[in-house]
Each structure stands twice: as C-alpha cells, then as structure tokens.
Design an enzyme around this catalytic site. Structure first.
Site, PDB file in Angstrom:
ATOM      1  N   LYS A 105       0.110  10.437  -9.663  1.00 37.88           N
ATOM      2  CA  LYS A 105       0.900   9.538  -9.009  1.00 37.88           C
ATOM      3  C   LYS A 105       1.189   8.198  -9.946  1.00 37.88           C
ATOM      4  O   LYS A 105       2.277   7.559  -9.886  1.00 37.88           O
ATOM      5  CB  LYS A 105      -0.112   8.872  -7.806  1.00 37.88           C
ATOM      6  CG  LYS A 105       0.246   7.360  -7.109  1.00 37.88           C
ATOM      7  CD  LYS A 105      -0.660   7.169  -6.224  1.00 37.88           C
ATOM      8  CE  LYS A 105      -0.480   5.676  -5.565  1.00 37.88           C
ATOM      9  NZ  LYS A 105      -0.830   4.769  -6.478  1.00 37.88           N
ATOM     10  N   ASN A 106       0.214   7.545 -10.617  1.00 41.63           N
ATOM     11  CA  ASN A 106       0.479   6.655 -11.464  1.00 41.63           C
ATOM     12  C   ASN A 106       1.231   6.744 -12.785  1.00 41.63           C
ATOM     13  O   ASN A 106       1.778   5.724 -13.297  1.00 41.63           O
ATOM     14  CB  ASN A 106      -0.934   5.964 -11.751  1.00 41.63           C
ATOM     15  CG  ASN A 106      -1.527   5.243 -10.759  1.00 41.63           C
ATOM     16  OD1 ASN A 106      -0.817   4.957  -9.592  1.00 41.63           O
ATOM     17  ND2 ASN A 106      -3.013   5.219 -10.836  1.00 41.63           N
TER      18      ASN A 106
ATOM     19  N   ARG B 210       2.515  -1.618  -3.898  1.00 45.88           N
ATOM     20  CA  ARG B 210       2.550  -2.556  -4.989  1.00 45.88           C
ATOM     21  C   ARG B 210       3.411  -1.989  -6.340  1.00 45.88           C
ATOM     22  O   ARG B 210       3.926  -2.925  -6.960  1.00 45.88           O
ATOM     23  CB  ARG B 210       1.010  -2.989  -5.466  1.00 45.88           C
ATOM     24  CG  ARG B 210       0.359  -3.874  -4.494  1.00 45.88           C
ATOM     25  CD  ARG B 210      -1.124  -4.402  -5.201  1.00 45.88           C
ATOM     26  NE  ARG B 210      -1.558  -5.160  -4.098  1.00 45.88           N
ATOM     27  CZ  ARG B 210      -1.661  -6.502  -4.005  1.00 45.88           C
ATOM     28  NH1 ARG B 210      -0.788  -7.113  -4.939  1.00 45.88           N
ATOM     29  NH2 ARG B 210      -2.068  -7.179  -2.734  1.00 45.88           N
TER      30      ARG B 210
ATOM     31  N   CYS C  97      -2.679  -1.804  -1.318  1.00 44.16           N
ATOM     32  CA  CYS C  97      -3.973  -1.787  -0.739  1.00 44.16           C
ATOM     33  C   CYS C  97      -4.582  -3.325  -0.945  1.00 44.16           C
ATOM     34  O   CYS C  97      -4.480  -4.124  -1.903  1.00 44.16           O
ATOM     35  CB  CYS C  97      -4.855  -0.954  -1.650  1.00 44.16           C
ATOM     36  SG  CYS C  97      -4.502   0.658  -1.319  1.00 44.16           S
TER      37      CYS C  97
ATOM     38  N   PRO D 200      -1.667 -10.157  -9.382  1.00 40.96           N
ATOM     39  CA  PRO D 200      -0.433 -11.096  -9.551  1.00 40.96           C
ATOM     40  C   PRO D 200       0.766 -10.386 -10.386  1.00 40.96           C
ATOM     41  O   PRO D 200       0.383  -9.792 -11.369  1.00 40.96           O
ATOM     42  CB  PRO D 200      -1.020 -12.133  -9.988  1.00 40.96           C
ATOM     43  CG  PRO D 200      -2.170 -12.074 -10.712  1.00 40.96           C
ATOM     44  CD  PRO D 200      -2.797 -10.616 -10.144  1.00 40.96           C
TER      45      PRO D 200
ATOM     46  N   ASP E 296     -10.402   3.158 -10.383  1.00 41.79           N
ATOM     47  CA  ASP E 296      -9.750   4.279  -9.619  1.00 41.79           C
ATOM     48  C   ASP E 296     -10.735   5.281  -9.084  1.00 41.79           C
ATOM     49  O   ASP E 296     -10.707   6.163  -8.224  1.00 41.79           O
ATOM     50  CB  ASP E 296      -8.535   4.753  -9.981  1.00 41.79           C
ATOM     51  CG  ASP E 296      -7.274   3.724  -9.597  1.00 41.79           C
ATOM     52  OD1 ASP E 296      -7.647   2.814  -8.841  1.00 41.79           O
ATOM     53  OD2 ASP E 296      -6.281   4.044  -9.998  1.00 41.79           O
TER      54      ASP E 296
ATOM     55  N   ARG F 292      -1.299   8.435   0.652  1.00 42.51           N
ATOM     56  CA  ARG F 292      -0.373   7.698  -0.499  1.00 42.51           C
ATOM     57  C   ARG F 292      -0.579   8.252  -2.003  1.00 42.51           C
ATOM     58  O   ARG F 292       0.200   7.998  -2.621  1.00 42.51           O
ATOM     59  CB  ARG F 292      -0.883   6.167  -0.448  1.00 42.51           C
ATOM     60  CG  ARG F 292      -0.251   5.195   0.762  1.00 42.51           C
ATOM     61  CD  ARG F 292      -0.605   4.059   0.556  1.00 42.51           C
ATOM     62  NE  ARG F 292      -0.419   3.500  -0.706  1.00 42.51           N
ATOM     63  CZ  ARG F 292      -0.952   2.698  -1.442  1.00 42.51           C
ATOM     64  NH1 ARG F 292      -2.225   2.311  -1.144  1.00 42.51           N
ATOM     65  NH2 ARG F 292      -0.586   2.174  -2.790  1.00 42.51           N
TER      66      ARG F 292
END
Length: 432
Positions: free
Chosen positions: A22-23, A95, A119, A125, A319, A411
């Site tokens: 996913k990442n 995000r 999430c 930021p 994670d 997700r």
C-alpha cells in the site's frame, strides 16, 4: 457499516499470497502525474485507499484502468490532465493524498491541494513538504484548508521549472521524502535530500522513477541525490513497474500465526524488508524460515513476551506496533512497548482490554502483562493498524469477537478475512 465476526481458537495452516505494498502503490500512482505518457504498474493491491487515489487522479483528468483479467495490473494516462487540484471531498479520508502536490507542481507549475485527512493516530504535519518545495522556488500559501502552490512565471508568461536545492528536513518524513523526490525529478539542476527516510517503499518509488528516465542515486540512505531532467517517459505494458510486497501485511500475518499457532507459508514476501519484526518474533520463540520471496512461520508453543521501541526504518515499524501488542497480550511474561512516532497510537489499548488484556499506559509507553487467554467481545477499530491488531486478538480469543468500523481495515489490507479464512480462521464479514 460492515463488521468482522471472528470465532477464536483456530490454528492457522496453509499458504497466503502477500499483496503489493500500500505504502508503495499510493506514491507510485501519484508519480504517474509526472509523465504525459501511459504508466503501467503491476502488483497494485485492491484497497480502499487505492480506489480513493484513482478517484483523485481521475478528477484531474487522468485515465485509470485496472485490467479486468489481471486486477493487480493498472494503466494510468495523465496526458490529458487539465485540473491540477485535489479537493477536500477526495482528500479527507487519506493523508497520502498530499503526494500529488510535488508531481503537480513539477509538471504543471501549479497545484491546489486540500490539507489531508486520514487516521487519527497523531499529528502528521505537511510543513516539511512545503518548506522543501519553497526551497526549490515554489510560491506557497495555505488558505481556507488548501495549499496554493505555484512556480514563478517567466518572461513568456509560463510557469518556470522548479530549481534544484539542498533540503534538510527537520524530521525524518516518508511522504515528505517521496513528495520532494518526485518534484526534484523535473527540476532544473541537482537536488539533495538530507535526513531522507530510508523505507523500502521509497527505494521502490525511486526505481520506478529511474525506469521512467529520472536520475536518482542514494535512495535507501539518508542522502538522496536527484539530477533533474526535462521530462519523464511512461512505462509500457511490456516493461511495467512491479510494486514490492507489502511488508506490513506480511508482518501482520506473521503475528497472527505466532499468536494462534500453526504453520503458514507467506508467498511473495520479502524478509529483507522486515528484519526488525522478524528478529523480535524469533526472540518470542517463533520459528521462521526465509527465502528470496517467501517466509514460513511455525508456532507450536505459547510465545514469550518481547518489548520494543518503534523507530524509523530500519527500526521496528510503528505500523506493526498494534499487531505485535496483540501478540504480547497472550504471551508468557511482561513486555514494555514504547511508541516514538505517533502520539495517539495507543487507542487500540482500551479495545484490547475489553477482550481481557492487561495493559497499563503511561505516556508513550505501554506495559503489557501476558494472560493465558483472551475472551471474545464487541470492539471498535480506531485506525488502520489498530483494526489489524484487534483481528489478531479476536483470532486467539475464546468465543466470538465482533470488530466494528472495519472500513479502516479495508483501507490497507487486501481482503484480509478471505485470506485468513483460506488458512483456517473462522472469520466472516457481516452487514450492520
């Protein structure tokens, strides 16, 4: 909303095929914006976040096609992008949407991107993204929840290219490194990223960009050098980019087998990307064998408690914290777990306690005293990885566990309940 109903106590046996990461998939889908030619990706996971990214890119004018016969193959064509905007309606749940900022600015000279959601695990930021792009010459303001970014106009009235720069981020940031690396591929001159993140997904993105004609070196180290080029070409169906296996899905299944017992082989799994987790599992007494693209996990006895501290790669990944905590809940002994990345990433603790876990939290540290067994109950997922931890706990708990709000799970996990059921778990998706 869907829920997962789990009847615990079943040992797991068989094989699981790990999906694409996913990442890695999310930034690589966004990277297609850097080229006017079609880009073919293989091993694209079937996830809600991937579907959201498709909608986001399509809203800009990108054509996104998933092969009906081979669902893991996707072709993206950003040649007709006319709307370099990421609206709040499409960004609020994810995000990673911020990853369109660098490619849009680099190729089109402007971007209108909503501040992202996702999430509620803590503050993430985007100031490092903005700081880096400003160092490359971008003019950026944040107004009414949107990032307004533009390159200065030249004498011909057209946006100038970004300029190469030496950028040192104040913290290690994965998406910041990815955004700035993508932007730098089309900038004038050399860009050096100092304090860069070193995750395998960043190296995979770099390899994809290199295959498209980018000049990048040093990925996988804290210093990445990018020599900007005028344009990037696409990736044909004959020479697609293959997304790496998902190391977090891999780690999640390893913890599930370690907790429930059994003998499972994970196919398309890369043990090199998960060294810290594998080391901790071996400390817990779990038997692991590894090959080039497989991992076999065997667990015949109750695991031993193992503490850890989350860190940026190559340390123990944040994670995997919730999943390993679930394992420690039924382990022999007491474990101390320290979370150093996100300030709100212990929200799953109260739900694990509902299942009978003994956990005390003090700030960023959780002390987990293992118990012989958990008891089924209704629990609620609070974020993506917390939901995976609750599933693992449900798999070992006596009786029935009902996990609510599993849209978080969808997700980031490719049909988790289907894969678990195939190796012996008693788990089903139910409608509310």
């Amino acid at each position: 909303m869907d829920k997962l109903l789990i009847r615990g106590g079943r040992r797991l046996q068989g094989e699981v095929t790990i999906a694409g990461a996913k990442n890695a998939a999310l930034p690589e889908l966004c990277a297609a914006l850097l080229s006017a030619e079609p880009v073919t990706l293989v091993n694209v996971p079937q996830l809600q976040d991937v579907n959201t990214t498709f909608k986001l890119l399509a809203n800009m004018g990108t054509v996104c096609q998933r092969d009906a016969d081979h669902p893991d193959r996707v072709v993206l064509d950003a040649g007709g992008v006319t709307n370099p905007e990421a609206p709040y309606e499409l960004v609020k749940t994810m995000r990673a949407s911020i990853l369109v900022l660098g490619p849009l600015l680099a190729r089109f000279g402007k971007a209108h991107v909503s501040l992202p959601g996702g999430c509620a695990i803590g503050s993430r930021p985007v100031d490092q993204h903005i700081k880096g792009l400003q160092a490359m010459g971008a003019q950026i303001t944040v107004e009414r929840g949107y990032i307004e970014a533009a390159c200065p106009l030249g004498a011909d009235g057209q946006p100038q290219r970004l300029k190469g720069a030496r950028i040192t981020t104040d913290m290690v940031t994965v998406t910041g490194t990815e955004n700035l690396m993508m932007a730098a591929t089309l900038a004038e001159g050399e860009t050096v990223l100092e304090n860069a993140a070193m995750e395998p997904e960043i190296s995979d993105l770099a390899e994809m960009l290199i295959a498209m004609g980018a000049r990048i070196e040093g990925h996988g180290t804290p210093r990445i050098r990018i020599q900007g080029v005028e344009s990037l070409h696409g990736l044909s169906a004959d020479k697609p980019h293959h997304i790496i296996p998902d190391r977090i899905e891999t780690g999640t299944f390893l913890c599930a087998v370690a907790a429930t017992g059994g003998d499972v082989t994970l196919r398309r799994a890369n043990a090199e990307h998960l060294k810290a987790v594998i080391e901790k599992l071996r400390e817990a007494g779990v038997n692991l064998e590894t090959g080039d693209d497989w991992i076999r996990v065997k667990a015949d006895t109750r695991p031993k408690s193992v503490g850890f501290r989350t860190r940026e790669h190559p340390g123990f990944p944040t994670d995997m914290q919730a999943q390993f905590m679930a394992l420690d809940c039924i382990a022999d002994g007491t474990a101390v777990i320290t979370e150093t990345i996100f300030e709100n990433r212990f929200m799953h603790v109260n739900e694990l306690v509902r299942l009978g876990a003994q956990i005390n939290v003090d700030g960023h540290t959780a002390v987990v005293k293992g118990v012989p067994r958990l008891s089924g109950a209704s629990v609620m997922a609070t974020d993506l990885r917390a939901s995976a931890g609750l599933v693992i706990a449900g798999l070992v708990a006596d009786g029935e566990t009902l996990v609510d709000r599993i849209y978080h799970l969808d997700r980031g996990y490719d049909r988790m309940e289907v894969k678990l059921r195939a190796i012996g778990a008693d788990i089903e998706r139910v409608k509310a």
